[in-house]
Design a protein around this motif. Structure first.
Motif, mmCIF file in Angstrom:
data_model
loop_
_atom_site.group_PDB
_atom_site.id
_atom_site.type_symbol
_atom_site.label_atom_id
_atom_site.label_comp_id
_atom_site.label_asym_id
_atom_site.label_seq_id
_atom_site.Cartn_x
_atom_site.Cartn_y
_atom_site.Cartn_z
ATOM 1 N N SER A 7 0.836 -1.208 0.000
ATOM 2 C CA SER A 7 0.000 0.000 0.000
ATOM 3 C C SER A 7 0.866 1.251 0.000
ATOM 4 O O SER A 7 0.535 2.239 -0.676
ATOM 5 C CB SER A 7 -0.934 0.007 1.212
ATOM 6 O OG SER A 7 -0.203 0.117 2.420
ATOM 7 N N TYR A 8 1.984 1.220 0.711
ATOM 8 C CA TYR A 8 2.887 2.372 0.715
ATOM 9 C C TYR A 8 3.452 2.616 -0.695
ATOM 10 O O TYR A 8 3.491 3.751 -1.177
ATOM 11 C CB TYR A 8 4.023 2.154 1.716
ATOM 12 C CG TYR A 8 5.082 3.234 1.664
ATOM 13 C CD1 TYR A 8 4.843 4.495 2.200
ATOM 14 C CD2 TYR A 8 6.321 2.994 1.075
ATOM 15 C CE1 TYR A 8 5.797 5.494 2.152
ATOM 16 C CE2 TYR A 8 7.283 3.987 1.013
ATOM 17 C CZ TYR A 8 7.013 5.230 1.564
ATOM 18 O OH TYR A 8 7.959 6.221 1.502
ATOM 19 N N VAL B 243 0.643 4.074 -2.868
ATOM 20 C CA VAL B 243 0.260 5.458 -2.544
ATOM 21 C C VAL B 243 1.282 6.444 -3.111
ATOM 22 O O VAL B 243 0.920 7.531 -3.568
ATOM 23 C CB VAL B 243 0.100 5.636 -1.020
ATOM 24 C CG1 VAL B 243 -0.049 7.109 -0.644
ATOM 25 C CG2 VAL B 243 -1.123 4.869 -0.520
ATOM 26 N N ALA C 294 1.534 11.535 1.900
ATOM 27 C CA ALA C 294 0.402 10.640 2.151
ATOM 28 C C ALA C 294 0.877 9.218 2.419
ATOM 29 O O ALA C 294 0.354 8.537 3.307
ATOM 30 C CB ALA C 294 -0.543 10.669 0.949
ATOM 31 N N THR D 105 0.334 7.125 5.869
ATOM 32 C CA THR D 105 -0.316 5.812 5.819
ATOM 33 C C THR D 105 0.551 4.743 6.479
ATOM 34 O O THR D 105 0.067 3.949 7.293
ATOM 35 C CB THR D 105 -0.597 5.425 4.355
ATOM 36 O OG1 THR D 105 -1.427 6.413 3.765
ATOM 37 C CG2 THR D 105 -1.271 4.078 4.264
ATOM 38 N N SER E 182 0.966 5.349 10.398
ATOM 39 C CA SER E 182 -0.276 5.080 11.129
ATOM 40 C C SER E 182 -0.509 3.580 11.253
ATOM 41 O O SER E 182 -0.924 3.094 12.315
ATOM 42 C CB SER E 182 -1.463 5.734 10.414
ATOM 43 O OG SER E 182 -1.326 7.131 10.372
ATOM 44 N N ASN E 183 -0.231 2.843 10.181
ATOM 45 C CA ASN E 183 -0.452 1.394 10.219
ATOM 46 C C ASN E 183 0.603 0.662 11.031
ATOM 47 O O ASN E 183 0.367 -0.462 11.463
ATOM 48 C CB ASN E 183 -0.501 0.838 8.793
ATOM 49 C CG ASN E 183 -1.825 1.099 8.119
ATOM 50 O OD1 ASN E 183 -2.813 0.425 8.370
ATOM 51 N ND2 ASN E 183 -1.862 2.107 7.269
ATOM 52 N N ALA F 228 -8.881 2.493 10.297
ATOM 53 C CA ALA F 228 -8.881 3.964 10.348
ATOM 54 C C ALA F 228 -9.956 4.544 11.256
ATOM 55 O O ALA F 228 -10.597 5.528 10.924
ATOM 56 C CB ALA F 228 -9.028 4.539 8.934
ATOM 57 N N TRP G 222 -5.179 8.924 7.837
ATOM 58 C CA TRP G 222 -4.449 8.326 6.720
ATOM 59 C C TRP G 222 -5.376 7.868 5.592
ATOM 60 O O TRP G 222 -4.952 7.788 4.432
ATOM 61 C CB TRP G 222 -3.601 7.139 7.190
ATOM 62 C CG TRP G 222 -4.357 5.913 7.597
ATOM 63 C CD1 TRP G 222 -4.751 5.561 8.855
ATOM 64 C CD2 TRP G 222 -4.807 4.855 6.736
ATOM 65 N NE1 TRP G 222 -5.415 4.368 8.832
ATOM 66 C CE2 TRP G 222 -5.460 3.906 7.544
ATOM 67 C CE3 TRP G 222 -4.716 4.623 5.368
ATOM 68 C CZ2 TRP G 222 -6.020 2.742 7.037
ATOM 69 C CZ3 TRP G 222 -5.283 3.471 4.852
ATOM 70 C CH2 TRP G 222 -5.922 2.537 5.697
ATOM 71 N N LEU G 223 -6.648 7.588 5.889
ATOM 72 C CA LEU G 223 -7.508 6.995 4.868
ATOM 73 C C LEU G 223 -7.825 7.967 3.730
ATOM 74 O O LEU G 223 -7.648 7.621 2.562
ATOM 75 C CB LEU G 223 -8.786 6.456 5.531
ATOM 76 C CG LEU G 223 -9.645 5.551 4.647
ATOM 77 C CD1 LEU G 223 -10.184 4.393 5.454
ATOM 78 C CD2 LEU G 223 -10.801 6.331 4.061
ATOM 79 N N ALA H 207 -4.686 8.563 1.619
ATOM 80 C CA ALA H 207 -4.297 7.483 0.710
ATOM 81 C C ALA H 207 -4.945 7.613 -0.663
ATOM 82 O O ALA H 207 -4.652 6.815 -1.571
ATOM 83 C CB ALA H 207 -4.657 6.126 1.321
ATOM 84 N N SER I 272 -7.592 2.689 -5.245
ATOM 85 C CA SER I 272 -8.615 3.101 -4.288
ATOM 86 C C SER I 272 -9.818 2.168 -4.346
ATOM 87 O O SER I 272 -10.400 1.817 -3.314
ATOM 88 C CB SER I 272 -9.055 4.540 -4.584
ATOM 89 O OG SER I 272 -7.951 5.418 -4.550
#
Length: 573
Positions: A125-126, A129, A140, A144, A147-148, A198, A205-206, A209, A217
């Motif tokens: 996901s990183y 993004v 962003a 993300t 936060s995760n 989230a 972060w949501l 992203a 998305s």
């Protein structure tokens, strides 16, 4: 170009075959009531076995079927959306890696093996993004990832705590309530689920992203990354009943309310849909906090169908209007993009819980079950207001896409001609129409009977109707066709920025904490702790082993020296 198209088609066919096979397996397992548990022992630590385990039951196979079906549609859709991108092949491989990580998380009943899929989702996901490689995407992506990481640390601590139980296969400890006997384990699992899905205070972060491409998305917000936290809590559901239920319900209700209110002041099309995802995740967490984990799973699957469709339609609109995402620059698109706008409004109505669409069967049942429980006044009104706000921002989108003025420039060429993008919408549109009914028959053969007073029974319908009327009329009047003209700018800024949560998540003290942790890492983990810790102990042990080797050589000289030293000490004493 032939290679790219071939890759899209072959990936779609492969994922569709997995989806169909999984769905047939689900029906077979439900009819004969059985499941498979596959275990492979990797290593034994004292009395604790490190095992690679897989579970194949109706829940994992049903979710895997939905994930692979939506991923197949996204792969085919990406062939049109990402056409001409120089890194298109890399993008396709990243999507496949994303799906593989989610699939591994779904079929893992072991906390150690879950971590592999959990971290795989975070890593891919990183990379997705930051795909467009600009400063906004980098910020962003970092928000993300960090936060995760909170949830990742919670999983790691949970693994350490479960060592006390003698294994990490958590499904074996549900009946004996051993999980609740480990202090703090339930709270850490809930914390991990809240960060991945989230919930407040990890909501910033949501929407950030959304810097990823729109096909990402569509996949992330429907069936993969943000649903991983809900799925983890669904799996732990029988063991978490009563653990922090009041706090989780309050935070989930606040998340619903915050997201619904913020979506009514947002003008970015993708962020509005992202906030709607946040609101629906709050619904799932609310019903999870009350112990109805099977009902939360039902809404998770129904939501996946129309949310993927909603993002695909939004991507088609953005792609056609020249890349703009501001809804104020759109309007009257139903005349030039009838298929995309019809599909988008179909998904919007399913999101509202319009009768007999996918969202109706799960959302209406959830509201009735929650209303029949023992709720306090704050939770009740937050839930009611959030339901009304959902319909409010939905009809705001309907206004701008259907009946608003055509605000695009005169030479804009907008159409629905790209079949690569419209065909997946038709497939998911059929899912949004019939998916809720089919799922309800499949998961609940005996229908739920919820007895409520007439006022509570009609409350959801009345609030939805009122919210839709307000959302449409407020955008119909006023010069700017928006709620912004009715309130003070400071309040609009506060509400529209998710209660300033993105600013708090990147606040100065947070940067100071990161710098302090970097200093600690340099001086501690890589400095003195390394010298006196791991590496130091290694060299001490290495030198000590040399002396042991000399002693074990049985050298006569050594024994003579030891005898002389012993004799001298005895004489001196």
């Amino acid at each position: 170009m032939v290679w790219n198209v071939t890759m899209n088609l072959s990936s779609m066919v492969f994922l569709c075959l997995i989806s169909l096979t999984s769905l047939l397996e689900v029906m077979y397992m439900m009819i004969f009531d059985f499941s498979y548990y596959i275990e492979w022992e990797v290593i034994t630590l004292n009395s604790c076995n490190v095992e690679m385990t897989l579970i194949i039951d109706w829940m994992s196979m049903l979710f895997l079927s939905f994930v692979t079906f939506i991923s197949a549609m996204v792969m085919f859709y990406s062939g049109g959306y990402m056409a001409g991108d120089e890194n298109e092949v890399r993008f396709m491989y990243l999507i496949l890696g994303f799906v593989a990580s989610m699939g591994f998380l779904i079929i893992s009943p072991n906390l150690v093996s879950i971590l592999l899929g959990w971290d795989g989702l975070g890593l891919v996901s990183y990379v997705l993004v930051i795909y467009y490689q600009n400063e906004k995407s980098a910020s962003a992506g970092m928000l993300t990832a960090l936060s995760n990481r909170i949830g990742d640390v919670a999983i790691l601590i949970s693994i350490a705590l479960m060592f006390d139980l003698g294994g990490w296969g958590f499904i074996f400890y549900f009946d004996s309530n051993l999980i609740l006997s480990v202090s703090g384990l339930g709270g850490l699992i809930i914390l991990a689920g809240m960060t991945k899905s989230a919930q407040i205070p990890f909501s910033a972060w949501l929407p950030a992203a959304m810097a990823a491409p729109t096909p990402v998305s569509a996949l992330v917000h429907s069936s993969t990354l943000v649903t991983a936290g809900v799925y983890l809590l669904v799996r732990f559901g029988p063991a978490l009943i009563g653990v922090g239920s009041v706090v989780l319900f309050l935070l989930a209700s606040l998340t619903m309310f915050m997201a619904g209110l913020g979506a009514n002041f947002e003008t970015d099309l993708k962020k509005i849909i992202a906030l709607s995802t946040l609101s629906q995740l709050g619904v799932m967490m609310c019903v999870l906090s009350l112990g109805y984990y099977k009902l939360a799973f039902f809404h998770l699957l129904a939501h996946a169908l129309f949310k993927a469709l909603l993002f695909m339609c939004a991507g088609s609109v953005i792609h056609s209007v020249g890349g703009t995402q501001d809804i104020r620059a759109m309007g009257g698109l139903i005349y030039v993009m009838p298929l995309s706008i019809t599909s988008m409004n179909l998904a919007n109505l399913a999101l509202c819980g319009f009768p007999f669409l996918a969202g109706f069967y799960s959302k209406d049942l959830i509201l009735e079950v929650v209303f029949s429980g023992a709720l306090n006044g704050v939770g009740f009104w937050l839930l009611v207001l959030s339901t009304g706000l959902t319909v409010c921002y939905t009809f705001r989108l309907i206004y701008y896409s259907v009946s608003g003025d055509y605000n695009l420039v005169g030479f804009a060429y907008v159409s629905d001609e790209d079949k690569t993008m419209t065909n997946p919408m038709i497939c998911l549109g059929l899912g949004a129409l019939t998916g809720g009914a089919v799922l309800s028959w499949l998961m609940f053969p005996s229908p739920w009977l919820v007895c409520l007073p007439l006022g509570l029974k009609l409350l959801a319908l009345m609030v939805s109707g009122l919210g839709g009327f307000i959302g449409y009329m407020l955008n119909l009047v006023g010069e700017s066709h928006t709620l912004l003209s009715f309130l003070n700018y400071k309040w609009v800024f506060f509400v529209g920025s998710m209660w300033c949560m993105p600013f708090l998540s990147t606040w100065g003290p947070n940067i100071s904490i990161l710098k302090a942790s970097q200093l600690y890492y340099q001086l501690g983990d890589s400095g003195w702790m390394e010298y006196y810790g791991g590496q130091g102990a290694y060299f001490v042990g290495l030198n000590f082993s040399k002396y042991l080797q000399i002693i074990q050589d049985n050298s006569v000289k050594l024994y003579m020296i030891m005898f002389i030293v012993w004799l001298m000490v005895a004489i001196l004493i």
